[in-house]
Each structure stands twice: as C-alpha cells, then as structure tokens.
Design an enzyme around this catalytic site. Structure first.
Site, PDB file in Angstrom:
ATOM      1  N   GLY A 241       0.807  -1.219   0.000  1.00 62.85           N
ATOM      2  CA  GLY A 241       0.000   0.000   0.000  1.00 62.85           C
ATOM      3  C   GLY A 241       0.838   1.265   0.000  1.00 62.85           C
ATOM      4  O   GLY A 241       0.459   2.283  -0.591  1.00 62.85           O
ATOM      5  N   ASP A 242       1.997   1.220   0.631  1.00 62.72           N
ATOM      6  CA  ASP A 242       2.918   2.356   0.630  1.00 62.72           C
ATOM      7  C   ASP A 242       3.321   2.690  -0.801  1.00 62.72           C
ATOM      8  O   ASP A 242       3.330   3.862  -1.202  1.00 62.72           O
ATOM      9  CB  ASP A 242       4.143   2.028   1.481  1.00 62.72           C
ATOM     10  CG  ASP A 242       5.194   3.114   1.430  1.00 62.72           C
ATOM     11  OD1 ASP A 242       4.879   4.267   1.780  1.00 62.72           O
ATOM     12  OD2 ASP A 242       6.338   2.816   1.038  1.00 62.72           O
ATOM     13  N   ALA A 243       3.626   1.672  -1.581  1.00 65.82           N
ATOM     14  CA  ALA A 243       4.027   1.891  -2.980  1.00 65.82           C
ATOM     15  C   ALA A 243       2.856   2.401  -3.816  1.00 65.82           C
ATOM     16  O   ALA A 243       3.020   3.313  -4.641  1.00 65.82           O
ATOM     17  CB  ALA A 243       4.578   0.595  -3.571  1.00 65.82           C
TER      18      ALA A 243
END
Length: 145
Positions: free
Chosen positions: A27-29
């Site tokens: 999700g960070d990416a």
C-alpha cells in the site's frame, strides 16, 4: 495508473491471509505512486520541487490525518482492514525517530487499506479515496522548495 494487464484480482479470503504489514508494504508503494502521478500531472515543475511536495504527502503525519478523514467513508470490511493495520506490531526500531508512534500506526493503517484494495483489484475505490484525501487534507508548507 493500472493497465488492464496489470490488474491483480484475488479472492478476499486470500487477501485477508496477508499480514497487515505486508499489505502496508504494498500500500505504501500504491499510495506513493498516486501522489507522484498527481503532482506530475498537476504541474510541470523541477524534481527539486516535486520531491519535497511528494514527501509532504507521504509522511506519517499527513497519512495519519488522511486515515482519520476517510474513516466515515469506509465500508465495514475496509474499516476492519484499517484497524488491523493500525494495531499491527511495528517493532520499536521501525518507527522513524521524528514520527509520533500513534501517527505512525494510523499511517500504517492507511497503507494497509491501499494494499488490500490493490490486491482485490478495487482500483476505482482506491482512486475515490485518494481523490477525497487529496482534496480534503491540508499540506504543511514546504520550506526551501
């Protein structure tokens, strides 16, 4: 952001088997790419200005505020995923020195949700939530940009 060939779409029960921190890793990416795309498409500016603008929107403080902002918009399943992400044990060494642990956990919950939705192929929902965040969360001014 996603071509038809790149769409990942696995069953919800399979996605739920991933740890919240694994979903947050993905999700960070996903979130970071959305921020970068939005910045690039909104103005053609030098990288020395793009980078600080991007950092401002991906840091824990901003993401924590974004997580609280979207809570009323979430389905029951999405809220449960965010709760799993917020309660995930991030070892004390993984929280950056300049981050408040509470904010960091809230930011992790947002990233967990974006990773979860990405694996489910819910790209329209990701876009809807991201656009709401972008339009409704203030950015602290960037110094020396």
């Amino acid at each position: 952001m996603f071509s038809k060939q790149e769409v990942i779409n696995i069953e919800k029960r399979e996605v739920n088997q991933y740890s919240p921190l694994t979903l947050a890793f993905l999700g960070d990416a996903v979130y970071s790419q959305l921020v970068r795309e939005k910045l690039v498409l909104s103005a053609n500016m030098p990288v020395k200005k793009l980078h600080p603008a991007s950092v401002e929107r991906v840091k824990a403080n901003y993401q924590a505020r974004a997580a609280m902002l979207i809570e009323p918009l979430l389905t029951e399943d999405e809220a449960a995923v965010m709760k799993r992400g917020r309660n995930a044990s991030c070892g004390s060494g993984s929280i950056p020195k300049n981050s408040d642990p509470v904010e960091y956990h809230k930011a992790t919950s947002l990233e967990t949700l974006f990773g979860y939705l990405h694996l489910l192929g819910e790209h329209d929902r990701i876009t809807e939530l991201f656009e709401y965040i972008w339009s409704n969360t203030e950015v602290n001014p960037v110094v020396n940009a």
